[in-house]
Each structure stands twice: as structure tokens, then as C-alpha cells.
Write a protein that holds these residues in place. Structure first.
Motif, mmCIF file in Angstrom:
data_model
loop_
_atom_site.group_PDB
_atom_site.id
_atom_site.type_symbol
_atom_site.label_atom_id
_atom_site.label_comp_id
_atom_site.label_asym_id
_atom_site.label_seq_id
_atom_site.Cartn_x
_atom_site.Cartn_y
_atom_site.Cartn_z
ATOM 1 N N ILE A 103 0.844 -1.205 0.000
ATOM 2 C CA ILE A 103 0.000 0.000 0.000
ATOM 3 C C ILE A 103 0.872 1.246 0.000
ATOM 4 O O ILE A 103 0.605 2.214 -0.726
ATOM 5 C CB ILE A 103 -0.955 0.000 1.210
ATOM 6 C CG1 ILE A 103 -2.053 -1.060 1.026
ATOM 7 C CG2 ILE A 103 -1.596 1.387 1.403
ATOM 8 C CD1 ILE A 103 -2.965 -1.227 2.222
ATOM 9 N N ILE A 104 1.937 1.233 0.795
ATOM 10 C CA ILE A 104 2.852 2.377 0.828
ATOM 11 C C ILE A 104 3.525 2.569 -0.532
ATOM 12 O O ILE A 104 3.626 3.699 -1.037
ATOM 13 C CB ILE A 104 3.914 2.187 1.930
ATOM 14 C CG1 ILE A 104 3.267 2.342 3.306
ATOM 15 C CG2 ILE A 104 5.050 3.208 1.772
ATOM 16 C CD1 ILE A 104 4.160 1.951 4.451
ATOM 17 N N ALA A 105 3.978 1.478 -1.131
ATOM 18 C CA ALA A 105 4.619 1.568 -2.450
ATOM 19 C C ALA A 105 3.663 2.158 -3.478
ATOM 20 O O ALA A 105 4.043 3.036 -4.267
ATOM 21 C CB ALA A 105 5.096 0.185 -2.902
ATOM 22 N N MET A 106 2.416 1.699 -3.461
ATOM 23 C CA MET A 106 1.440 2.231 -4.406
ATOM 24 C C MET A 106 1.088 3.676 -4.071
ATOM 25 O O MET A 106 0.800 4.476 -4.963
ATOM 26 C CB MET A 106 0.197 1.351 -4.424
ATOM 27 C CG MET A 106 0.458 -0.032 -5.018
ATOM 28 S SD MET A 106 -1.046 -0.968 -5.324
ATOM 29 C CE MET A 106 -1.729 -0.075 -6.723
ATOM 30 N N GLY A 107 1.144 4.019 -2.786
ATOM 31 C CA GLY A 107 0.929 5.403 -2.388
ATOM 32 C C GLY A 107 1.976 6.318 -2.988
ATOM 33 O O GLY A 107 1.668 7.423 -3.460
ATOM 34 N N VAL A 108 3.228 5.854 -2.985
ATOM 35 C CA VAL A 108 4.303 6.629 -3.616
ATOM 36 C C VAL A 108 4.042 6.758 -5.116
ATOM 37 O O VAL A 108 4.182 7.835 -5.695
ATOM 38 C CB VAL A 108 5.676 5.954 -3.376
ATOM 39 C CG1 VAL A 108 6.771 6.712 -4.135
ATOM 40 C CG2 VAL A 108 6.007 5.922 -1.892
ATOM 41 N N MET A 109 3.627 5.671 -5.743
ATOM 42 C CA MET A 109 3.401 5.670 -7.185
ATOM 43 C C MET A 109 2.334 6.683 -7.601
ATOM 44 O O MET A 109 2.432 7.301 -8.661
ATOM 45 C CB MET A 109 3.000 4.265 -7.655
ATOM 46 C CG MET A 109 4.083 3.225 -7.463
ATOM 47 S SD MET A 109 3.584 1.570 -7.999
ATOM 48 C CE MET A 109 4.260 1.544 -9.660
ATOM 49 N N PHE A 110 1.318 6.846 -6.741
ATOM 50 C CA PHE A 110 0.223 7.748 -7.077
ATOM 51 C C PHE A 110 0.336 9.104 -6.383
ATOM 52 O O PHE A 110 -0.584 9.908 -6.422
ATOM 53 C CB PHE A 110 -1.115 7.086 -6.751
ATOM 54 C CG PHE A 110 -1.491 6.005 -7.722
ATOM 55 C CD1 PHE A 110 -2.276 6.293 -8.833
ATOM 56 C CD2 PHE A 110 -1.041 4.709 -7.554
ATOM 57 C CE1 PHE A 110 -2.611 5.296 -9.749
ATOM 58 C CE2 PHE A 110 -1.364 3.703 -8.466
ATOM 59 C CZ PHE A 110 -2.152 3.996 -9.564
ATOM 60 N N GLY A 111 1.487 9.351 -5.743
ATOM 61 C CA GLY A 111 1.752 10.661 -5.164
ATOM 62 C C GLY A 111 0.939 10.989 -3.928
ATOM 63 O O GLY A 111 0.646 12.166 -3.670
ATOM 64 N N VAL A 112 0.589 9.990 -3.111
ATOM 65 C CA VAL A 112 -0.208 10.228 -1.911
ATOM 66 C C VAL A 112 0.673 10.814 -0.802
ATOM 67 O O VAL A 112 1.789 10.337 -0.566
ATOM 68 C CB VAL A 112 -0.875 8.931 -1.417
ATOM 69 C CG1 VAL A 112 -1.799 9.225 -0.234
ATOM 70 C CG2 VAL A 112 -1.655 8.267 -2.542
ATOM 71 N N ALA A 113 0.174 11.820 -0.118
ATOM 72 C CA ALA A 113 0.931 12.486 0.947
ATOM 73 C C ALA A 113 1.357 11.501 2.030
ATOM 74 O O ALA A 113 0.575 10.666 2.464
ATOM 75 C CB ALA A 113 0.078 13.592 1.570
ATOM 76 N N GLY A 114 2.606 11.592 2.455
ATOM 77 C CA GLY A 114 3.132 10.760 3.528
ATOM 78 C C GLY A 114 3.784 9.477 3.057
ATOM 79 O O GLY A 114 4.622 8.905 3.769
ATOM 80 N N ALA A 115 3.445 9.009 1.871
ATOM 81 C CA ALA A 115 3.965 7.731 1.397
ATOM 82 C C ALA A 115 5.469 7.787 1.131
ATOM 83 O O ALA A 115 6.210 6.851 1.459
ATOM 84 C CB ALA A 115 3.218 7.295 0.140
ATOM 85 N N ASN A 116 5.934 8.874 0.557
ATOM 86 C CA ASN A 116 7.343 8.999 0.218
ATOM 87 C C ASN A 116 8.227 8.955 1.466
ATOM 88 O O ASN A 116 9.229 8.237 1.515
ATOM 89 C CB ASN A 116 7.579 10.300 -0.545
ATOM 90 C CG ASN A 116 8.956 10.381 -1.156
ATOM 91 O OD1 ASN A 116 9.353 9.531 -1.937
ATOM 92 N ND2 ASN A 116 9.702 11.421 -0.806
ATOM 93 N N GLY A 117 7.838 9.712 2.504
ATOM 94 C CA GLY A 117 8.604 9.702 3.747
ATOM 95 C C GLY A 117 8.579 8.335 4.404
ATOM 96 O O GLY A 117 9.581 7.884 4.977
#
Length: 290
Positions: A160-174
Motif C-alpha cells: 500500500i505504501i509503495a502504491m501510495g508513492v506511485m500515485f503521489g499520496v501524501a506521507g507515502a514517500n517519507g
């Protein structure tokens, strides 16, 4: 005469019925991941994948060390990893564009029966690309043999975190950078699982999942799905997913190429530092209690 809105509403109901893998009565990111990983070819074997990607460029000793540790630890330059990552994205993008093109074929309401499969295949390629990129940039095996029958919560949250990064969701990158630092500093897998399921990363996971819930309801149904039904001669073209897939992969690549697992000159961000410090405190508390 059947109203277009009635057709769309019925189709939405059918999609939810087909895709509600976790049984909560709605379409969410967990459903997509569960079904995606059940699709043949989506789960990536880390050892086989890295061995295949490195065998033309490095000797067996280097590859063995990369598998046991990380490509960076094995002395494989970041530039080479970036080059391979670009080829991986290009390869997966080629296949995902074929799925989108298939959605453009005429078929009216009869297409409803095939839409769930097409959605799962699209996100399946996204999940596969996510695993491949994470392995190239130093992450350990994400889905072990023990997870074959049922994906555990920590594995689910990692994806879920990886996909969050892929779609630019806040907090996922950190979050993903903090995870990389924790793994790079030797935090054990079991302790990392606790951080993913009960610790500081968990609220970030919930926020990402909530974001995807809104996205899937608003965009997949209201945008993507309505366009996918060729009402009044309108069709969807292969370019839609072809164009959207690469930016998602590029976001994850850009995040992973500068972490403690992939870049010896990595400088942590403020967000990454704060998340990691909380993880470190949680690990110390767990170790004191054990």
C-alpha cells in the motif's frame, strides 16, 4: 429505454461484487492487491528477478552478494540500477498498454463482465513493477512463501505504501524512505512488521488506503469506468493507461533511488528522519519488553 445512468449504476454494483475480496462491501486498495497478487505472474521472486537482470553485466560472486544483501552493498553502481529500472518500466508499460486497448473494443453493457479482470490486470502490472523496483533498490523479499495462501498485514501495508508513492499520496514517500533506513540499519523483519501494523507507519497506511478508496470510487467509477463503456460510439484508447502507467513507476523509482538502501550519499529528509526516529523508539521499547 434503458437510461445510461442506470446502466452505469448497475455496472458499478457488479464491479464491487466481483472485486470485494476482503468482504467489507466496498472497493478499496486491499481488494486490488489481494486479487492482483492472485493473478499469475504478478508476484515477483526477488532472487530470480535480480539474477536475471544482473547476469549479463556482473559475475556470479557479485550477484550472490546482491541477493544476500543489496545491489548497492554488492558494489553495483546506482547509475546501472537506474538504467535497469528504466528498462523494467518500459517493459511493464508495453504490456499494460495492451490491457487498455482491449477496453476500447465495442461491446456495450456486455463489457461489464470483463471490466473487473481488466482492472485487476492493470493494477497487477503496477504491483509487479513496484516489487521489481523495490528489489532493484535494495528492499528484501516482500512476499515470502509463507504469504502464498494469504497476504499478511505487514506485506499488505508495504505494498500500500509503495502504491501510495506511485500515485503521489501524501506521507507515502517519507514512509518508504524511513522503512529503507530502518532496514539499512538492521531493524529485524519481525520488528519492522510491528511498525507497519501497529506503529508509527500504520496511520500513514490508513491515510493512503483512504485516499485510494476515494480515488477508486470517484475516478474509476465516475471517470475510467464510464468512459470504458462505449455508449453512443465513444471508446477508450490504449493511450490512457499507457500514459498514466509510466509517471506512477517513475515516482516510485525517484523515491527509491535515493534511500539508505540504494544511495551511499543519501541525505535523509525531515519527514523521513521523524518517522525513523519514532520507529527506533518503538523498536527499543519492544526489545526492552522481550
Amino acid at each position: 429505454m434503458v437510461k445510461i445512468q442506470d446502466v452505469v449504476n448497475r455496472a458499478e454494483t457488479e464491479i464491487i461484487k466481483h472485486l470485494d475480496a476482503n468482504g467489507n462491501g466496498k472497493l478499496d486498495i486491499e481488494d486490488i492487491i489481494i486479487y492482483g497478487l492472485r493473478t499469475p505472474g504478478v508476484k515477483v521472486d526477488r532472487s530470480k528477478f535480480l539474477s536475471n537482470e544482473f547476469r549479463l553485466h556482473y559475475n556470479s560472486e557479485t550477484i550472490t552478494k546482491a541477493l544476500a544483501t543489496t545491489p548497492m552493498s554488492a558494489g553495483i553502481p546506482l547509475d546501472k540500477i537506474n538504467e535497469i529500472a528504466d528498462e523494467v518500466i518500459k517493459h511493464e508499460r508495453y504490456f499494460v498498454s495492451g490491457i487498455s486497448a482491449a477496453l476500447g473494443a465495442p461491446g456495450g453493457v456486455a463489457m461489464v463482465a470483463t471490466i473487473p479482470t481488466d482492472i485487476i490486470q492493470y493494477y497487477g502490472y503496477t504491483l509487479r513493477a513496484a516489487q521489481e523496483l523495490m528489489y532493484l533498490y535494495g528492499f528484501p523479499e516482500i512476499i515470502s512463501e509463507d504469504d502464498e495462501a494469504q497476504i499478511d498485514t505487514a506485506t499488505m501495508n508495504t505494498l500500500i505504501i509503495a502504491m501510495g508513492v506511485m500515485f503521489g499520496v501524501a506521507g507515502a514517500n517519507g514512509a518508504i524512505k524511513a522503512m529503507a533506513k530502518a532496514l539499512g540499519e538492521g531493524v529485524q523483519k519481525q520488528l519492522m512488521k510491528k511498525a507497519l501494523t501497529k506503529g508509527t507507519i500504520y496511520p500513514i497506511v490508513k491515510n493512503i488506503a483512504k485516499w485510494f478508496g476515494v480515488k477508486m470510487t470517484k475516478e474509476v467509477f465516475s471517470g475510467f469506468f464510464k468512459k470504458a463503456i462505449p455508449v453512443a460510439g465513444g471508446v477508450i484508447g490504449g493511450g490512457i493507461t499507457y500514459l498514466s502507467f509510466k509517471p506512477c513507476c517513475d515516482r516510485l523509482k525517484e523515491s527509491l533511488r535515493d534511500t539508505a538502501l540504494s544511495n551511499p550519499n543519501h541525505t535523509e529528509t525531515k519527514e523521513e528522519k521523524e518517522i525513523f526516529e519514532t520507529i527506533a523508539k518503538e523498536v527499543c521499547q519492544i526489545e526492552e519488553l522481550s
